[in-house]
Motif scaffolding. Structure first.
Motif, PDB file in Angstrom:
ATOM      1  N   GLU A   1       1.231  12.170  16.928  1.00  0.00           N
ATOM      2  CA  GLU A   1       0.084  11.825  16.320  1.00  0.00           C
ATOM      3  C   GLU A   1      -0.310  10.461  16.968  1.00  0.00           C
ATOM      4  N   LEU A   2       0.577   9.619  17.097  1.00  0.00           N
ATOM      5  CA  LEU A   2       0.116   8.225  17.937  1.00  0.00           C
ATOM      6  C   LEU A   2      -0.330   8.654  19.178  1.00  0.00           C
ATOM      7  N   THR A   3       0.004   9.194  20.024  1.00  0.00           N
ATOM      8  CA  THR A   3      -0.256   9.380  21.455  1.00  0.00           C
ATOM      9  C   THR A   3      -1.383  10.323  21.514  1.00  0.00           C
ATOM     10  N   PHE A   4      -1.315  11.574  20.895  1.00  0.00           N
ATOM     11  CA  PHE A   4      -2.351  12.484  21.386  1.00  0.00           C
ATOM     12  C   PHE A   4      -3.405  12.974  20.132  1.00  0.00           C
ATOM     13  N   GLY A   5      -3.254  12.110  19.141  1.00  0.00           N
ATOM     14  CA  GLY A   5      -3.973  12.392  17.820  1.00  0.00           C
ATOM     15  C   GLY A   5      -5.543  11.965  17.993  1.00  0.00           C
ATOM     16  N   HIS A   6      -6.354  12.556  17.065  1.00  0.00           N
ATOM     17  CA  HIS A   6      -7.848  11.871  17.175  1.00  0.00           C
ATOM     18  C   HIS A   6      -7.902  10.936  16.310  1.00  0.00           C
ATOM     19  N   GLU A   7      -7.012  10.507  15.464  1.00  0.00           N
ATOM     20  CA  GLU A   7      -7.232   9.566  14.357  1.00  0.00           C
ATOM     21  C   GLU A   7      -6.667   8.250  14.972  1.00  0.00           C
ATOM     22  N   ASP A   8      -7.358   7.180  14.361  1.00  0.00           N
ATOM     23  CA  ASP A   8      -7.091   5.653  14.933  1.00  0.00           C
ATOM     24  C   ASP A   8      -5.598   5.484  14.795  1.00  0.00           C
ATOM     25  N   PRO A   9      -5.141   4.984  15.922  1.00  0.00           N
ATOM     26  CA  PRO A   9      -3.551   4.463  15.712  1.00  0.00           C
ATOM     27  C   PRO A   9      -3.189   3.712  14.891  1.00  0.00           C
ATOM     28  N   ALA A  10      -4.021   2.733  14.213  1.00  0.00           N
ATOM     29  CA  ALA A  10      -3.851   1.936  13.158  1.00  0.00           C
ATOM     30  C   ALA A  10      -3.455   2.750  12.043  1.00  0.00           C
ATOM     31  N   ALA A  11      -4.290   3.729  11.614  1.00  0.00           N
ATOM     32  CA  ALA A  11      -4.120   4.466  10.538  1.00  0.00           C
ATOM     33  C   ALA A  11      -2.616   5.343  10.564  1.00  0.00           C
ATOM     34  N   VAL A  12      -2.488   6.006  11.907  1.00  0.00           N
ATOM     35  CA  VAL A  12      -1.161   6.649  12.118  1.00  0.00           C
ATOM     36  C   VAL A  12      -0.037   5.755  11.750  1.00  0.00           C
ATOM     37  N   PHE A  13      -0.027   4.493  12.228  1.00  0.00           N
ATOM     38  CA  PHE A  13       0.871   3.549  12.242  1.00  0.00           C
ATOM     39  C   PHE A  13       1.212   3.255  10.812  1.00  0.00           C
ATOM     40  N   GLY A  14      -0.001   2.777  10.016  1.00  0.00           N
ATOM     41  CA  GLY A  14       0.020   2.608   8.652  1.00  0.00           C
ATOM     42  C   GLY A  14       0.827   3.680   7.814  1.00  0.00           C
ATOM     43  N   ARG A  15       0.640   5.059   8.104  1.00  0.00           N
ATOM     44  CA  ARG A  15       1.271   6.007   7.317  1.00  0.00           C
ATOM     45  C   ARG A  15       2.650   6.091   7.162  1.00  0.00           C
ATOM     46  N   TYR A  16       3.316   5.651   8.240  1.00  0.00           N
ATOM     47  CA  TYR A  16       4.644   5.836   8.482  1.00  0.00           C
ATOM     48  C   TYR A  16       5.590   4.551   8.480  1.00  0.00           C
ATOM     49  N   HIS A  17       4.612   3.104   8.351  1.00  0.00           N
ATOM     50  CA  HIS A  17       5.151   1.874   8.626  1.00  0.00           C
ATOM     51  C   HIS A  17       4.575   0.953   7.515  1.00  0.00           C
TER      52      HIS A  17
ATOM     53  N   MET B   1       0.658  -1.317  -0.167  1.00  0.00           N
ATOM     54  CA  MET B   1       0.024  -0.097  -0.066  1.00  0.00           C
ATOM     55  C   MET B   1       0.839   1.253  -0.029  1.00  0.00           C
ATOM     56  N   GLY B   2       0.964   2.159  -1.032  1.00  0.00           N
ATOM     57  CA  GLY B   2       1.687   3.301  -1.210  1.00  0.00           C
ATOM     58  C   GLY B   2       0.969   4.457  -0.569  1.00  0.00           C
ATOM     59  N   SER B   3       1.438   5.331  -0.218  1.00  0.00           N
ATOM     60  CA  SER B   3       0.992   6.433   0.418  1.00  0.00           C
ATOM     61  C   SER B   3       1.180   7.703  -0.034  1.00  0.00           C
ATOM     62  N   PRO B   4       0.271   8.751  -0.568  1.00  0.00           N
ATOM     63  CA  PRO B   4       0.865   9.931  -1.206  1.00  0.00           C
ATOM     64  C   PRO B   4       1.583  10.903  -0.015  1.00  0.00           C
ATOM     65  N   PHE B   5       1.335  10.435   1.121  1.00  0.00           N
ATOM     66  CA  PHE B   5       2.062  11.461   2.414  1.00  0.00           C
ATOM     67  C   PHE B   5       3.408  11.650   1.997  1.00  0.00           C
ATOM     68  N   SER B   6       3.883  12.931   2.140  1.00  0.00           N
ATOM     69  CA  SER B   6       5.240  13.266   1.756  1.00  0.00           C
ATOM     70  C   SER B   6       6.306  13.355   3.208  1.00  0.00           C
ATOM     71  N   GLY B   7       5.466  13.019   4.417  1.00  0.00           N
ATOM     72  CA  GLY B   7       6.414  13.212   5.584  1.00  0.00           C
ATOM     73  C   GLY B   7       6.794  11.814   5.973  1.00  0.00           C
ATOM     74  N   ALA B   8       6.891  10.887   5.088  1.00  0.00           N
ATOM     75  CA  ALA B   8       7.279   9.275   5.133  1.00  0.00           C
ATOM     76  C   ALA B   8       8.682   9.475   5.767  1.00  0.00           C
ATOM     77  N   PRO B   9       9.098   8.571   6.629  1.00  0.00           N
ATOM     78  CA  PRO B   9      10.452   8.607   7.343  1.00  0.00           C
ATOM     79  C   PRO B   9      11.697   8.744   6.313  1.00  0.00           C
ATOM     80  N   GLY B  10      11.327   8.170   5.139  1.00  0.00           N
ATOM     81  CA  GLY B  10      12.332   8.530   3.970  1.00  0.00           C
ATOM     82  C   GLY B  10      12.686   9.980   3.526  1.00  0.00           C
ATOM     83  N   ASP B  11      11.446  10.584   3.526  1.00  0.00           N
ATOM     84  CA  ASP B  11      11.419  11.910   3.023  1.00  0.00           C
ATOM     85  C   ASP B  11      11.548  12.887   4.089  1.00  0.00           C
ATOM     86  N   ASP B  12      11.305  12.799   5.200  1.00  0.00           N
ATOM     87  CA  ASP B  12      11.791  13.821   6.495  1.00  0.00           C
ATOM     88  C   ASP B  12      11.766  12.856   7.630  1.00  0.00           C
ATOM     89  N   LEU B  13      13.086  12.421   7.849  1.00  0.00           N
ATOM     90  CA  LEU B  13      13.121  11.590   9.125  1.00  0.00           C
ATOM     91  C   LEU B  13      13.203  12.160  10.468  1.00  0.00           C
TER      92      LEU B  13
END
Length: 139
Positions: free
Chosen positions: A23-39, A1-13
């Protein structure tokens, strides 16, 4: 699953290291969605020799959401090149009961082609009782 999000670790470590814990600890988004954006889905973190897969990391995130009131990340060194990343940083968490947990982390990772993390090996040590000294900018 690719992501168009430009803040991936390879782009902005550095951005990932500072943004992801918040985002993971204090965000309102589901933790699984946050996790999937970066991993990647098959991501494994080997922390001090203990392998942690996606499910174990998401369980840890739930505990963090319940117990942490503040997280600060100070990046000392960060490098991304040739599908690999390396960083040295200190993550400090203030817990609901007032405890401060500071952890120095040395991270070495492998990226997927879309810039997300596929695997991380890290060594950590508790530095909660040490004087943090003056802030050092990342190299």
């Amino acid at each position: 699953m690719g992501s168009p999000f430009s803040g991936a670790p390879g782009d902005d470590l550095i951005g990932y290291l500072t943004r992801y814990p918040h985002e993971l600890t204090f965000g309102h988004e589901d933790p699984a969605a946050v996790f999937g954006r970066y991993h990647t889905d098959d991501f494994v973190l080997c922390n001090d020799g203990v392998p942690l897969d996606r499910e174990r990391l998401l369980a840890h995130a739930k505990a963090g959401r319940r117990n942490a009131t503040r997280i600060d990340v100070q990046v000392h060194d960060a490098l991304a090149a040739g599908g690999k990343v390396a960083a040295r940083y200190t993550l400090t968490a203030l817990m609901r009961r007032g405890q401060v947990i500071a952890t120095e982390i040395h991270m070495f990772g492998e990226l997927s082609p879309d810039g997300r993390l596929r695997r991380v090996e890290q060594l950590s040590r508790d530095v909660s009782d040490q004087d943090p000294g003056p802030a050092q900018p990342p190299a």
